[in-house]
Design an enzyme around this catalytic site. Structure first.
Site, short mmCIF file in Angstrom:
data_model
loop_
_atom_site.label_atom_id
_atom_site.label_comp_id
_atom_site.label_asym_id
_atom_site.label_seq_id
_atom_site.Cartn_x
_atom_site.Cartn_y
_atom_site.Cartn_z
CE LYS A 183 39.36 45.92 48.25
NZ LYS A 183 38.83 44.65 48.50
CE LYS A 200 35.57 46.63 53.34
NZ LYS A 200 34.95 45.50 52.74
CE LYS A 209 37.79 38.20 53.56
NZ LYS A 209 37.40 38.89 52.34
N1 AQP Z 1 33.51 45.55 57.71
C1 AQP Z 1 32.43 45.00 57.20
N2 AQP Z 1 31.20 45.25 57.72
C2 AQP Z 1 30.09 44.67 57.20
N3 AQP Z 1 30.13 43.80 56.16
C3 AQP Z 1 31.33 43.52 55.62
N4 AQP Z 1 31.69 42.74 54.60
C4 AQP Z 1 33.05 42.77 54.45
N5 AQP Z 1 33.58 43.61 55.36
C5 AQP Z 1 32.53 44.09 56.10
C6 AQP Z 1 30.76 41.95 53.82
O1 AQP Z 1 31.28 40.63 53.71
C7 AQP Z 1 30.91 40.12 52.44
C8 AQP Z 1 32.09 39.51 51.78
O2 AQP Z 1 33.05 40.48 51.50
P1 AQP Z 1 34.37 40.04 50.75
O3 AQP Z 1 35.25 39.34 51.69
O4 AQP Z 1 34.04 39.30 49.53
O5 AQP Z 1 34.98 41.38 50.29
P2 AQP Z 1 35.28 42.68 51.03
O6 AQP Z 1 34.01 43.44 51.29
O7 AQP Z 1 36.30 43.40 50.20
O8 AQP Z 1 35.89 42.21 52.43
P3 AQP Z 1 37.26 42.55 53.03
O9 AQP Z 1 37.34 41.89 54.36
O10 AQP Z 1 37.49 44.03 53.01
O11 AQP Z 1 38.23 41.80 52.04
P4 AQP Z 1 39.54 42.32 51.35
O12 AQP Z 1 40.32 42.97 52.45
O13 AQP Z 1 40.22 41.12 50.80
O14 AQP Z 1 39.11 43.28 50.30
C9 AQP Z 1 30.28 41.23 51.64
O15 AQP Z 1 28.88 41.07 51.68
C10 AQP Z 1 30.70 42.46 52.38
O16 AQP Z 1 29.74 43.49 52.24
#
Ligand code: AQP
Length: 339
Positions: free
Chosen positions: A119, A202, A205
């Site tokens: 990040k 992965k 969002k």
């Molecule tokens: N692609 C994924 N597959 C499986 N699990 C996922 N999680 C997120 N993306 C996937 C799981 O969702 C939970 C919450 O995650 P988060 O939103 O707090 O943070 P993140 O993992 O950083 O999700 P994003 O969507 O990638 O957010 P941004 O883009 O804002 O950083 C966690 O349990 C995560 O494992």
């Protein structure tokens, strides 16, 4: 140091840093509901808004996303009578314990976190201090409830290991087995849902391309279009999982199908063996629409009554504080704070 027995308790959170994706739903939220329904644990779920602001968030969008995420939790099956549901910033104990853990965690540990490296990228000098310290606050989110189990996607595994290291160092430094050594729960066919445009990334969002993800509020046509356009290869589907080894995009779609259908990738591959994506993709789109539409419809209905969502979050925060406050007070005593 022998660990005392802790109440079986689940904590997990999701950042309201955008609309929820299918990755969040399958990797996290669907599991949260299963753990709530298992009756084996007390379950605590949280919109981690303090984590969201480690990168820039527009204030109005953050408020909207937090409420929409709360609505999605409920629409997906989280029952506020069975689980505690709230947003992190309403329970100050998270940040208070987070500070203590900032003083327990070591710079070297944090610097090794792959999510920090991903990040912050090449621009680490310009990243927020909060982004660097994020995993210590995450440890506090979990340990301020003495949570014993944390359901997460594969991407959070390293942060969970850090949580265990922080708990162990605290217990060791202060010679008391006060914090549990939490177990990650990483299970199911979709612990890592990948981008629809790139099977090595992965689904996220904050990905710049909306076509890379299915959002929980996408309508049926949008879901079908995104699946139709998802990157694949020209080969038909194989008749066994090994046949997907070098086909990450195909593997991802099979895993998504399995998770949505509550079955195994093996069963899905047997069903579609030898079929082209022209057959498989419409079947996947139908399944996704069937599973996701009721959730988005309920979410939209709930968003018409914002005061009710806010009331529910405040009530959840009150219940969360009942558990967190005595644990924080005891932590302060152990560390030597005068109260
Ligand atoms: N692609 C994924 N597959 C499986 N699990 C996922 N999680 C997120 N993306 C996937 C799981 O969702 C939970 C919450 O995650 P988060 O939103 O707090 O943070 P993140 O993992 O950083 O999700 P994003 O969507 O990638 O957010 P941004 O883009 O804002 O950083 C966690 O349990 C995560 O494992």
């Amino acid at each position: 140091m022998t660990q005392p027995s802790f109440t079986p308790r689940v904590f997990s959170g999701i950042k309201p840093s955008g609309g929820l994706t299918l990755g969040n739903y399958l990797g996290a939220m669907k599991r949260f509901v299963e753990m709530q329904e298992s009756g084996e644990y007390e379950t605590i779920y949280c919109m981690v808004d303090l984590h969201a602001i480690t990168v820039w968030q527009d204030p109005e969008e953050l408020r909207h996303n937090t409420r929409e995420m709360a609505a999605c939790f409920i629409a997906a099956g989280i029952d506020p009578a069975k689980s505690i549901l709230f947003n992190q910033s309403q329970v100050a104990e998270h940040a208070q314990l987070g500070w203590i853990f900032n003083c327990v965690a070591r710079m070297g540990w944090m610097g090794r976190m792959t999510q920090w490296k991903d990040k912050a990228g090449k621009n680490a000098e310009n990243a927020s201090l909060g982004l660097f310290g994020y995993p210590a606050l995450m440890a506090a989110d979990i340990l301020v409830y003495h949570a014993t189990h944390v359901p997460v996607g594969e991407d959070q595994k390293q942060h969970l290991e850090l949580t265990r290291d922080i708990a162990a160092k605290f217990n060791n430094d202060f010679k008391t087995p006060f914090f549990p050594i939490t177990e990650p729960v990483i299970e199911g066919a979709a612990t890592r849902v990948m981008s629809l445009r790139d099977g090595s990334k992965k689904m996220s969002k904050s990905d710049a391309s909306d076509m890379s993800r299915i959002n929980m509020d996408d309508d049926a046509d949008t879901i079908a279009k995104k699946i139709r356009k998802a990157k694949t290869d020209p080969e038909p589907l194989p008749d066994n999982l090994e046949g997907l080894d070098d086909r990450p995009e195909a593997r991802n779609l099979i895993n998504i199908y399995a998770a949505l259908a509550d079955t195994t990738p093996q069963t899905v591959i047997e069903e579609f063996a030898g079929k082209q994506f022209g057959t498989f993709k419409p079947a996947l789109a139908d399944l996704a629409v069937d599973r996701l539409s009721p959730i988005s419809a309920e979410m939209n209905r709930m968003m018409l009554d914002i005061p009710e969502i806010d009331r529910m979050l405040a009530a959840g925060a009150d219940r969360a504080r009942e558990i967190a406050t005595p644990i924080l007070e005891k932590t302060y005593d152990i560390v030597g704070m005068v109260r």
